[in-house]
Design an enzyme around this catalytic site. Structure first.
Site, mmCIF file in Angstrom:
data_model
loop_
_atom_site.group_PDB
_atom_site.id
_atom_site.type_symbol
_atom_site.label_atom_id
_atom_site.label_comp_id
_atom_site.label_asym_id
_atom_site.label_seq_id
_atom_site.Cartn_x
_atom_site.Cartn_y
_atom_site.Cartn_z
ATOM 1 N N HIS A 213 40.329 22.887 -7.053
ATOM 2 C CA HIS A 213 40.520 22.113 -5.833
ATOM 3 C C HIS A 213 40.373 20.583 -6.162
ATOM 4 C CE1 HIS A 213 36.352 20.899 -6.388
ATOM 5 N NE2 HIS A 213 36.051 22.221 -6.368
ATOM 6 N N CYS A 221 33.803 24.852 -9.241
ATOM 7 C CA CYS A 221 35.181 25.556 -9.789
ATOM 8 C C CYS A 221 35.754 24.560 -10.788
ATOM 9 C CB CYS A 221 36.123 25.829 -8.608
ATOM 10 S SG CYS A 221 34.851 26.656 -7.594
#
Length: 305
Positions: A213, A221
């Site tokens: 992202h 992440c």
């Protein structure tokens, strides 16, 4: 002559204090080693990674698993597999549409300069060390490396994700369907890696919504700058719109070269990485997507074409 007044014990205390200060900044180095970069990594000023040229990413990276910061991973339950997506629907939003419109002209020019086309099938490789994401694009019957993007940060250390809340970013082979795109992400734009896959479920690993992202400074992440995520998202969207049903993502701890593997032979995840290396070597030899299956807890690989 003041220095002579320090005792050995006082000297050791000073060293200890300095060591603690360094550890608070960089972590506790357990076994620092030099790792090779991915053999596919091209060198040259012409390859721009948004705000940095690729050559700036290439010097050997000092490997020390404990030096990599942990970040919080937001997990929810989700069903994902290694299978390709079949739905023709591609999620969209005003934000995503604006990004795609803005980035399409420049990407199209860059691709055409390399003899590539926007909308061609793509494949993504991620390397925790040296924190890079590669986008490969199909040309004729093989995939060629189009661009390398630096990763702002990722969650956890070297090694796979095992359970919900362990702060680990996944390692392994994943397939991203069009439905995994999130044009309304809280982190600008994102896509779901598809963890846990068939291999992860074999070992009862838990967690989900492991993403790539934007918003760089976020805590989860594999995080990119918004500019980098905009390019990656546009390339993915155009490939899906042109008929690609699933984009493979190969997530590695580092380039699984023979040299690197020798350096990491005593690492607890060495056996797991040996299995990943079979897929790494197959792709490096063929430059073709992999047909990935799981048999008795091990990845098995064949080329699709």
């Amino acid at each position: 002559m003041m220095f002579k007044q320090f005792s050995v014990k006082q000297g050791l205390l000073v060293v200890a204090i300095v060591g603690c200060l360094l550890a608070s900044v960089w972590g506790t180095p357990i076994q620092a080693q030099w790792l090779d970069n991915p053999v596919s990594q091209p060198i040259g000023q012409s390859l721009v990674v948004n705000d940095r040229v690729a050559s700036q990413l290439l010097p050997p990276i000092k490997e020390a698993p404990q030096l990599i910061n942990d970040y919080i991973v937001k997990d929810k339950q989700a069903n994902t597999t290694l299978a390709m997506a079949t739905s023709p629907n591609i999620p969209n939003s005003t934000r995503a549409s604006n990004v795609i419109s803005q980035y399409t002209p420049a990407l199209k020019r860059q691709l055409e300069a390399r003899g590539l086309q926007l909308g061609s099938p793509i494949l993504i490789r991620i390397f925790k060390v040296p924190s890079i994401l590669e986008v490969w694009i199909k040309k004729d019957n093989k995939y060629v490396l189009f661009k390398t993007y630096s990763i702002c940060r990722f969650s956890g250390k070297l090694g796979p994700k095992l359970k919900n809340g362990d702060h680990q970013a996944p390692e392994g082979f994943y397939t991203v369907p069009a439905s995994a795109l999130n044009p309304n992400s809280s982190y600008f734009l994102s896509f779901n890696l598809g963890y846990p896959n068939q291999y992860d479920r074999y070992y009862n690993r838990t967690g989900s919504l492991l993403m790539v992202h934007g918003e760089c400074a976020s805590v989860g992440c594999y995080a990119m700058t918004n500019a980098r995520m905009s390019e990656i998202y546009t390339l993915m969207y155009k490939a899906f719109a042109n008929g690609q049903t699933g984009i493979q993502v190969h997530a590695y701890p580092f380039a699984l070269t023979e040299n690197n593997m020798r350096k990491m032979k005593k690492h607890p995840w060495y056996g797991f990485w040996l299995n990943l290396k079979q897929g790494y070597d197959t792709f490096n030899t063929t430059h073709q997507p992999l047909r990935v299956s799981v048999n008795e807890g091990r990845y098995q690989f064949k080329t699709i074409n």
